[in-house]
Each structure stands twice: as structure tokens, then as C-alpha cells.
Design a protein around this motif. Structure first.
Motif, short mmCIF file in Angstrom:
data_model
loop_
_atom_site.label_atom_id
_atom_site.label_comp_id
_atom_site.label_asym_id
_atom_site.label_seq_id
_atom_site.Cartn_x
_atom_site.Cartn_y
_atom_site.Cartn_z
N ALA A 169 1.06 -1.47 0.01
CA ALA A 169 0.27 0.12 0.13
C ALA A 169 0.89 1.08 0.13
CB ALA A 169 -0.87 -0.09 1.42
N GLY A 170 1.74 1.01 0.53
CA GLY A 170 3.10 2.20 0.74
C GLY A 170 3.70 2.10 -0.62
N GLY A 171 3.61 1.27 -1.75
CA GLY A 171 3.93 1.94 -2.98
C GLY A 171 5.64 1.04 -2.91
N ILE A 172 6.00 0.84 -2.37
CA ILE A 172 6.97 -0.93 -1.79
C ILE A 172 6.79 -1.61 -2.53
CG2 ILE A 172 8.50 -1.05 0.19
CD1 ILE A 172 8.26 0.83 1.19
N THR A 173 7.19 -2.63 -3.12
CA THR A 173 8.05 -4.21 -3.72
C THR A 173 7.98 -4.89 -2.20
OG1 THR A 173 8.07 -3.14 -5.68
CG2 THR A 173 8.86 -5.97 -5.63
N PRO A 174 7.49 -5.74 -1.45
CA PRO A 174 8.00 -6.66 -0.70
C PRO A 174 8.78 -8.19 -1.37
CG PRO A 174 5.39 -6.18 -0.88
CD PRO A 174 6.03 -6.33 -1.70
#
Length: 504
Positions: free
Chosen positions: A265-270
Motif C-alpha cells: 500500500a505504501g508503494g514498496i515492493t516486498p
């Protein structure tokens, strides 16, 4: 380093109150309208109850706005527990979200992504309608009455952290030797590791090491971090008898899901990764003699690893923003006695000389992931603690999705730690499949080594992730920060400065 998804969506137009331009000789009517997309990722925590993460995207279809307030009603008794990218409140069933200082301005056609975590009991039905600035969605773009006052713009603090990205992390897939988004744009994995999920649980100290919340993610975005690798523990995910119940099984799984969903949701690829696994190994380079998942083993075990990946892939299938890293740092060649036997064990598993437990080869783990229906990108490292990729292309497992990427780990104390070795061993792999250096670092609390390495990676379109976003002593091992507000260590400053020039 050694040391179910249910998706609900509702889309419609929302009327927005906006103002005419004040410089016109007479009041002007401003067009208003908006579109909201609401999706959830649900999980079950017990009979008839569970939790969920909701991603909400607001798109302005009318004239520009300088502030907004979103409202909706939970129809099923849901409870909001944590929100991000907006000021969230709940009174009874009514929920409202007002803009932060950095996302209040929405030009025509602009969108902003917000989200929250919640709990449900019985079911999790979607809200029937939304309002924005007090006006109910009606699917049209209209003009307000003449003389409507303009919405006020909240002040912006000059010391405020850099805003997060405007949307969730993109869906990714392999295309040739690049990772690409749904629009076909090339995408490099640039960011950090977040250690803790691999060791705290098995040691009985909790699930994480330090905060895994929105504030810590906002601090990461201040570094322009857009990828975070999340090391996990096989036994903790499965909830074996070696793990305290509070830190294993469903509790551990839900914590991982919550954090991964926050990152997306924060734009970070996990990147979710199996770091420590079950199985006793006491041969060359053994990290411990413990059968439990308390250290780095030479290969995944056949007893638990396929079940781990069946569970993890089942949890995140349908969300191709999440990448699967099958195993941290294989070193089967140390046990089997040669690179040739090591690579065979790496791919095929089974009974591998020198390893006292049945091995799950990477082909079997790819098969386990794909059997769930998951189409996510899969990453696999090489031998020598993922520092040796010399025969990676030759032994690459088959994948019906053709969606496998390679990774390597590079530290100043590794065998392959100079540009001539990168050119000889890494560049040929990077020319054929996406390659990322998912751990980079040096053990001198400086950054000269990683500076050279990052420059090489930039020139070859290779991604990289610093080890690690934890507040440890960088003089005893690579640590990027001295506090979770994002204050860099001397080593971390080099990676922070470099990300500022290449990431977004």
C-alpha cells in the motif's frame, strides 16, 4: 546474511465541492467528480472472524482540489485498527479519512492511495457508498452552485518527510532480462532488507526486531526505498512445536501479511524470503548444530520447506506485487564436496552427500509455489551463500510461468567481490534474466565498497538491497540505521545518498 486473498472492488463517481478561480470577474462554477476504488486482502484468524487490509484509491475527475475528506459506513460491523496516508477515525460504523499535508492537493485526473487495516466478524462486505467532502457518489461530474467557497489548503511543514508514492506497489513480471510493471515499464529492485522475522520468533523474543509499522515505512520512503526484503523463519510460519504459540503459526502469518500489505500500500515492493529452516547440519561451514531453524542451513529441507512455500504462496497469490525469494544463502557445495554435486543438489534435492536431512531442491519449491496457482515472480540465488552464479543459467529450474529471476549476495568479504568477478560471473546472468543483488554490504561501517558495487549494478541494470534496516552496530556487521526514524549510519549514508540519485 549469515549470522487468502479475497478482493472486493467498488468503483463509482463521487461529487466533490470545488471553487471557482478567484481572479475571474464573476464567480465561476468548478466541475466536480471523483472515482474511488476499494479493495481488500482478507485473512481468517479464527472461526468466523479475521482481519483485512483495505487499499483505497481516490481519483479526482473534476477541477483541482486542495483538501478532501472521505466518508463511508462499514456494513458488517468491521473495526478499523490502523490507517495510513490519511487521518483515519471511526465512530460506530461511520469511517472518515481526511488528507495529510502532502496529499491534500489533487489536480484533475490525479489520484491518491490511502489504506487501513481492520478486523471483521462473520463476513467483510464492502461499503455501499462513499462521500467526498460531504457529497454522495452519483457517478457524474457536476458544478456546484455559484459562490461555493473553496476548500482550504492545510499548511505544509517544511520539516515534513518526503511523501510516499502516489499508489500501491506495481504488479511485476519477468520480461526477457528485466522485471516490468503491468504497463511494460522496466523496474529495478532498489532498497533494503528488514531483518528480524527470521530470528526473533524462534528465539522466543517476539515476531519482529523493532517497529514494522507505517511510521517505519514512511521513514524508508524518505530514503526513496522502493523494495524491502523480509526474511522469514520456516518453523515460525508453520507453527511447529519448536516455536512459542504467541510467535508462531497464525499469529506469525498474520503479522507477516499485515506488514507485507503495508509495504504494498505504501508503494514498496516486498520480497518474502525463507531465511532459516529446519534440519540438522554439522558439516563444513555449519552455522549451528541445532536441528531447529536457528541458523543458516546449506539447503531447504524436504520435510517443511514445500509446506512453507505452499502456505506463503497461497497467502499472496493474486497479488503479483509480492516477490518470492525461495531461500536465503545455499551452500550445498561445502557439504557435497564440489561445485558439480552442489549444483545438482541445488536444483534436484533429495539425498545430498554431507547433508543429514532430505533436501528440497529448487525445482521442487518452484513446483510447490506454482501448484497453488500463484503467478508471482520467483527469485533464486546461487551457491556459496548466493555469491556464486557461475552455473545458475545451466541449472535454472523450469517454470511454467517463465517468471524466475536471479539474485546474488555481495559483501566485501566474499570471494566474488570485485568488478572483474562481477563482469565474469554476474553480467552473463544479468544479460539473460533479471538480476538483483538482494544483499549488499561491508563490515567496516564505511561505504566505499558498496559505492563501487552500486555503480557497477547501475551500469548493468541490476537492482540492489542494502543489509540491513536494523539499529545494530555497523562496526560489527552491516547496519544501515541508528534509529527507526531513518538516521543513517556511516555505512547507510552511502546507500541513502545513492538511492537518492537512482530511485523514486
Amino acid at each position: 546474511m549469515r549470522y487468502r486473498t479475497t478482493t472486493l472492488a467498488v468503483t463509482g463517481g463521487l461529487l466533490l465541492a470545488a471553487a471557482g478561480a478567484v481572479l475571474l470577474p464573476s464567480p465561476a462554477q468548478a466541475a466536480a467528480g471523483c472515482q474511488v476504488t476499494y479493495t481488500t486482502n482478507d485473512w481468517t484468524s479464527g472461526p468466523g472472524q479475521g482481519g483485512f487490509t483495505a487499499a483505497v484509491t481516490i481519483k479526482n475527475l473534476g477541477d483541482a482540489l486542495s483538501s478532501w475528506s472521505l466518508g463511508f459506513t462499514f456494513p458488517g460491523g468491521q473495526q478499523l485498527t490502523q490507517g495510513w496516508s490519511a487521518n483515519w477515525t471511526q465512530a460506530g460504523a461511520a469511517v472518515s479519512a481526511t488528507n495529510m499535508s502532502y496529499n491534500g492537493s489533487l489536480g484533475t485526473g490525479a489520484s491518491t492511495a490511502i489504506g487501513f487495516n481492520g478486523t471483521w466478524s462473520g463476513s467483510n462486505p464492502k461499503p455501499a457508498a462513499f462521500t467526498l467532502n460531504g457529497v454522495t457518489c452519483n457517478g457524474t461530474t457536476t458544478s456546484p452552485p455559484p459562490g461555493s467557497p473553496p476548500p482550504s489548503s492545510p499548511p505544509v511543514s517544511p520539516s515534513q518527510s518526503a511523501p510516499p508514492p502516489s499508489g500501491a506497489a506495481p504488479r511485476l513480471k519477468v520480461s526477457g532480462n528485466r522485471l516490468v510493471t503491468g504497463t511494460g515499464a522496466a523496474y529495478r529492485l532498489l532498497g533494503v532488507n528488514r531483518s528480524g522475522g527470521e530470528f526473533a520468533c524462534i528465539q522466543g523474543n517476539g515476531i519482529w526486531d523493532g517497529p514494522m509499522d507505517q511510521a517505519s515505512i514512511t521513514a524508508m520512503r524518505g530514503w526513496k526505498i522502493r523494495t524491502v526484503r523480509v526474511p522469514l523463519n520456516e518453523e515460525c510460519w508453520l507453527g511447529t512445536g519448536d516455536v512459542q504459540a504467541a510467535y508462531g503459526g497464525t499469529n506469525y502469518q498474520n503479522a507477516v501479511k499485515t506488514y507485507v500489505n503495508l509495504l504494498v500500500a505504501g508503494g514498496i515492493t516486498p520480497i518474502v524470503e525463507m531465511h532459516w529452516n529446519y534440519g540438522q547440519y554439522t558439516g563444513p561451514s555449519a552455522g549451528c548444530s541445532d536441528v531447529k531453524a536457528t541458523c543458516q542451513k546449506p539447503m531447504p529441507d524436504a520435510q517443511y520447506a514445500p509446506s512453507f512455500w505452499t502456505g506463503v504462496a497461497g497467502a499472496f497469490k493474486g497479488n503479483d506485487a509480492v516477490i518470492f525469494d525461495l531461500f536465503n544463502e545455499p551452500y550445498p557445495e561445502r557439504a557435497t564436496g564440489s561445485a558439480a554435486s552442489g549444483w545438482a543438489c541445488w536444483r534436484d534435492g533429495g539425498t545430498c552427500a554431507g547433508i543429514g536431512y532430505p533436501v528440497a531442491g529448487f525445482q521442487s519449491l518452484v513446483n510447490a509455489v506454482r501448484a497453488t496457482g500463484a503467478t508471482n515472480v520467483i527469485m533464486i540465488g546461487g551457491l556459496a551463500y548466493s555469491n556464486d552464479l557461475t552455473q545458475w543459467l545451466q541449472y535454472k529450474p523450469a517454470d511454467p510461468q517463465n517468471n524466475i529471476a536471479a539474485f546474488a549476495h555481495i559483501y566485501n568479504f566474499n570471494s566474488c567481490s570485485n568488478t572483474s568477478c562481477y563482469d565474469a560471473q554476474l553480467a552473463p546472468v544479468a544479460a539473460q534474466v533479471p538480476l538483483s543483488l538482494t544483499e549488499i554490504g561491508e563490515n567496516d561501517c564505511a561505504h566505499g565498497f558498496v559505492d563501487t558495487l552500486m555503480n557497477w549494478a547501475d551500469a548493468h541494470s541490476v537492482g540492489y538491497l542494502g543489509w540491513t534496516w536494523n539499529t545494530w552496530d555497523c562496526s560489527s556487521g552491516p547496519a544501515l540505521i541508528s534509529n527507526y526514524n531513518g538516521t543513517a549510519t556511516a555505512f547507510g549514508q552511502g546507500i541513502k545518498d545513492h538511492l537518492a540519485t537512482v530511485s523514486a
